[in-house]
Write a protein that holds these residues in place. Structure first.
Motif, PDB file in Angstrom:
ATOM      1  N   GLN A 154     -17.787  64.275  19.696  1.00 33.56           N
ATOM      2  CA  GLN A 154     -19.190  63.969  19.962  1.00 33.56           C
ATOM      3  C   GLN A 154     -19.516  64.112  21.445  1.00 33.56           C
ATOM      4  O   GLN A 154     -20.503  64.741  21.827  1.00 33.56           O
ATOM      5  CB  GLN A 154     -19.530  62.564  19.473  1.00 33.56           C
ATOM      6  CG  GLN A 154     -19.479  62.412  17.959  1.00 33.56           C
ATOM      7  CD  GLN A 154     -19.912  61.030  17.499  1.00 33.56           C
ATOM      8  OE1 GLN A 154     -20.204  60.145  18.314  1.00 33.56           O
ATOM      9  NE2 GLN A 154     -19.968  60.826  16.197  1.00 33.56           N
ATOM     10  N   SER A 315     -22.420  56.087  19.438  1.00 35.20           N
ATOM     11  CA  SER A 315     -23.289  54.969  19.036  1.00 35.20           C
ATOM     12  C   SER A 315     -22.971  53.686  19.791  1.00 35.20           C
ATOM     13  O   SER A 315     -23.843  52.835  19.964  1.00 35.20           O
ATOM     14  CB  SER A 315     -23.180  54.729  17.523  1.00 35.20           C
ATOM     15  OG  SER A 315     -21.910  54.187  17.184  1.00 35.20           O
ATOM     16  N   GLN A 337     -31.296  64.052  23.661  1.00 37.97           N
ATOM     17  CA  GLN A 337     -31.832  64.292  22.322  1.00 37.97           C
ATOM     18  C   GLN A 337     -30.703  64.663  21.361  1.00 37.97           C
ATOM     19  O   GLN A 337     -30.671  64.206  20.206  1.00 37.97           O
ATOM     20  CB  GLN A 337     -32.879  65.409  22.342  1.00 37.97           C
ATOM     21  CG  GLN A 337     -33.544  65.652  20.984  1.00 37.97           C
ATOM     22  CD  GLN A 337     -34.230  64.412  20.439  1.00 37.97           C
ATOM     23  OE1 GLN A 337     -35.101  63.839  21.081  1.00 37.97           O
ATOM     24  NE2 GLN A 337     -33.828  63.976  19.245  1.00 37.97           N
ATOM     25  N   TYR A 338     -29.770  65.474  21.840  1.00 44.52           N
ATOM     26  CA  TYR A 338     -28.596  65.788  21.009  1.00 44.52           C
ATOM     27  C   TYR A 338     -27.824  64.516  20.680  1.00 44.52           C
ATOM     28  O   TYR A 338     -27.374  64.315  19.548  1.00 44.52           O
ATOM     29  CB  TYR A 338     -27.674  66.774  21.734  1.00 44.52           C
ATOM     30  CG  TYR A 338     -28.156  68.205  21.735  1.00 44.52           C
ATOM     31  CD1 TYR A 338     -28.560  68.838  20.560  1.00 44.52           C
ATOM     32  CD2 TYR A 338     -28.192  68.948  22.916  1.00 44.52           C
ATOM     33  CE1 TYR A 338     -28.998  70.160  20.558  1.00 44.52           C
ATOM     34  CE2 TYR A 338     -28.623  70.268  22.926  1.00 44.52           C
ATOM     35  CZ  TYR A 338     -29.024  70.864  21.750  1.00 44.52           C
ATOM     36  OH  TYR A 338     -29.444  72.172  21.761  1.00 44.52           O
ATOM     37  N   ASP A 341     -29.562  62.630  17.989  1.00 46.90           N
ATOM     38  CA  ASP A 341     -29.434  63.302  16.690  1.00 46.90           C
ATOM     39  C   ASP A 341     -28.036  63.129  16.105  1.00 46.90           C
ATOM     40  O   ASP A 341     -27.872  63.060  14.877  1.00 46.90           O
ATOM     41  CB  ASP A 341     -29.758  64.791  16.838  1.00 46.90           C
ATOM     42  CG  ASP A 341     -31.246  65.049  17.060  1.00 46.90           C
ATOM     43  OD1 ASP A 341     -32.053  64.135  16.812  1.00 46.90           O
ATOM     44  OD2 ASP A 341     -31.596  66.168  17.494  1.00 46.90           O
ATOM     45  N   ILE A 342     -27.036  63.043  16.974  1.00 49.98           N
ATOM     46  CA  ILE A 342     -25.675  62.794  16.484  1.00 49.98           C
ATOM     47  C   ILE A 342     -25.552  61.364  15.977  1.00 49.98           C
ATOM     48  O   ILE A 342     -25.007  61.104  14.900  1.00 49.98           O
ATOM     49  CB  ILE A 342     -24.647  63.065  17.599  1.00 49.98           C
ATOM     50  CG1 ILE A 342     -24.587  64.560  17.921  1.00 49.98           C
ATOM     51  CG2 ILE A 342     -23.257  62.575  17.182  1.00 49.98           C
ATOM     52  CD1 ILE A 342     -23.791  64.895  19.165  1.00 49.98           C
ATOM     53  N   SER A 344     -27.885  59.434  14.851  1.00 51.23           N
ATOM     54  CA  SER A 344     -28.674  59.242  13.630  1.00 51.23           C
ATOM     55  C   SER A 344     -28.065  59.940  12.422  1.00 51.23           C
ATOM     56  O   SER A 344     -28.435  59.647  11.275  1.00 51.23           O
ATOM     57  CB  SER A 344     -30.100  59.773  13.838  1.00 51.23           C
ATOM     58  OG  SER A 344     -30.106  61.194  13.885  1.00 51.23           O
ATOM     59  N   GLY A 345     -27.137  60.850  12.684  1.00 49.53           N
ATOM     60  CA  GLY A 345     -26.535  61.599  11.583  1.00 49.53           C
ATOM     61  C   GLY A 345     -27.198  62.936  11.330  1.00 49.53           C
ATOM     62  O   GLY A 345     -26.759  63.696  10.463  1.00 49.53           O
ATOM     63  N   LYS A 346     -28.234  63.239  12.078  1.00 53.38           N
ATOM     64  CA  LYS A 346     -28.925  64.520  11.902  1.00 53.38           C
ATOM     65  C   LYS A 346     -28.006  65.687  12.253  1.00 53.38           C
ATOM     66  O   LYS A 346     -28.042  66.746  11.610  1.00 53.38           O
ATOM     67  CB  LYS A 346     -30.185  64.556  12.774  1.00 53.38           C
ATOM     68  CG  LYS A 346     -31.006  65.826  12.623  1.00 53.38           C
ATOM     69  CD  LYS A 346     -32.271  65.760  13.476  1.00 53.38           C
ATOM     70  CE  LYS A 346     -33.094  67.035  13.345  1.00 53.38           C
ATOM     71  NZ  LYS A 346     -34.343  66.969  14.171  1.00 53.38           N
ATOM     72  N   ILE A 347     -27.179  65.485  13.268  1.00 50.04           N
ATOM     73  CA  ILE A 347     -26.187  66.490  13.651  1.00 50.04           C
ATOM     74  C   ILE A 347     -24.798  65.976  13.279  1.00 50.04           C
ATOM     75  O   ILE A 347     -24.430  64.858  13.629  1.00 50.04           O
ATOM     76  CB  ILE A 347     -26.226  66.783  15.172  1.00 50.04           C
ATOM     77  CG1 ILE A 347     -27.539  67.462  15.564  1.00 50.04           C
ATOM     78  CG2 ILE A 347     -25.036  67.658  15.577  1.00 50.04           C
ATOM     79  CD1 ILE A 347     -27.675  67.693  17.054  1.00 50.04           C
ATOM     80  N   LYS A 348     -24.063  66.789  12.527  1.00 52.08           N
ATOM     81  CA  LYS A 348     -22.693  66.484  12.184  1.00 52.08           C
ATOM     82  C   LYS A 348     -21.778  67.335  13.055  1.00 52.08           C
ATOM     83  O   LYS A 348     -21.838  68.572  13.001  1.00 52.08           O
ATOM     84  CB  LYS A 348     -22.427  66.788  10.709  1.00 52.08           C
ATOM     85  CG  LYS A 348     -23.325  66.040   9.734  1.00 52.08           C
ATOM     86  CD  LYS A 348     -23.031  64.546   9.717  1.00 52.08           C
ATOM     87  CE  LYS A 348     -23.862  63.838   8.647  1.00 52.08           C
ATOM     88  NZ  LYS A 348     -23.626  62.382   8.651  1.00 52.08           N
TER      89      LYS A 348
END
Length: 355
Positions: A154, A315, A337-338, A341-342, A344-348
């Motif tokens: 991450q 997190s 922003q990345y 998104d990580i 929140s789970g939007k980016i795996k």
């Protein structure tokens, strides 16, 4: 093989005096404040470093910073011992048993190579709590064993994005210390972040300095230097290393060429060994090994210790990227922003190269 232990003596004030001691003698310990009537029970904390020990200005120094904070904030006595390159697990076991036998109730093995030794020794010392930092495959067993695991992929995603956004040649590189699944996580995240930020970016094939069981790739700066020269010659103008002490060679070579280096584990902009080229350290992927060490000792001290795996990721700020020097200020909004998104789970983020 020859048994040489590098022992570190840490003063009450938190300053470090490193000394090399031959053979099996010369182990040193130090105490924090005695507590002076505060009623708190003092505990003894033993820490076994990974290859390179205190002073590597990367992974081990992050662990050392955690122990320094423990000494400053808690009522503890500490002892530190370093590993030898390519030593067998039996040596690690002996080191841990030595600490446990001397009454150290919180014992830390720094680095995935300690995992088997910690789990084995912990069975024989049920009243002692153990932490292995970077537990191998994020797995431990035993009612008195904790494994600290980090989402290196991450943090690496974020510095990969920074590398792509700051590159002027459109070519970037990655240098890993030793080709293990752990270091492959750094590579996987870095490449994914770079390609997300700039789909047309060229990421050179990853260069690993050594293959197991040769762990010189975590300690030999000359290897990092040569690898960096190769990637610079191939057109890279941003190079990220995940190579511990060997990465000092990467940073010096890349910085000396006037290109961007990306550090790892500690905020390497602040490290004395690379001060001459610090203005070429774009950022560092910071891995809060210090936090995991402090959290563990505090939990043992206050009775809240819990066995099993404890994860450190974006997190909970267990990994992050450094902004020292201000070199990523112009892309910080995108990086944050990345990060969001990580989280929140939007980016795996992948953990294996090519995934």
């Amino acid at each position: 093989m020859r048994r040489v232990l590098k022992i570190t003596l840490v003063s009450v004030a938190g300053a470090a005096l490193a000394l090399n001691t031959a053979a099996c003698g010369g182990k040193k310990s130090s105490s924090g404040d005695s507590g002076g009537g505060d009623g708190k029970k003092s505990i003894k904390v033993g820490l076994a470093f990974d290859i390179g020990g205190r002073g590597d200005q990367s992974f081990n120094d992050s662990a050392a910073a955690g122990l320094d904070k423990v000494k400053k904030d808690l009522n503890v006595t500490t002892e530190e011992i370093s590993a030898k390159p390519d030593e067998p697990d039996a040596d690690k076991e002996s080191r841990l048993r030595l600490l446990a036998g001397k009454g150290y109730k919180a014992i830390i093995g720094v680095g995935f190579a300690y995992t088997n030794a910690v789990v084995k020794v912990a069975k024989d010392f049920p009243d002692t709590k153990f932490l292995v930092v970077d537990a191998d495959q994020c797995t431990v067993s035993g009612s008195n064993v904790e494994g600290a695991c980090f989402s290196e992929e991450q943090g690496s995603y974020l510095v990969g994005a920074a590398a792509a956004l700051k590159s002027k040649t459109g070519t970037i590189g990655f240098i890993g210390g030793v080709n293990t699944p752990l270091i492959q996580k750094f590579e996987a995240g870095y490449v994914a972040g770079a390609k997300a930020a700039k789909p047309g970016i060229k990421v050179l094939p990853a260069k690993y300095l050594t293959q197991p069981p040769n762990f010189d790739g975590f300690k030999n700066p000359a290897l990092g230097n040569e690898a960096a020269k190769g990637q610079l010659d191939a057109g890279a103008d941003v190079i990220y290393h995940a190579a511990g002490g060997a990465g000092i060679g990467v940073i010096k070579t890349v910085g000396g060429a006037g290109k961007w280096a990306i550090g790892v584990d500690s905020d390497q902009y602040n490290q004395p060994a690379v001060s001459s080229v610090k203005d070429h350290i774009l950022t560092s992927m910071v891995k809060r090994v210090d936090t995991s060490v402090f959290d563990f000792v505090k939990a043992v001290a206050d009775g809240s210790f819990q066995a099993g795996v404890k994860k450190y990721d974006l997190s909970n700020d267990g990994v992050s990227y450094a902004t020292t020097g201000g070199f990523v200020d112009d892309v910080k909004a995108k990086l944050d922003q990345y990060k969001a998104d990580i989280v929140s789970g939007k980016i795996k983020v992948p953990t294996k190269p090519g995934a």
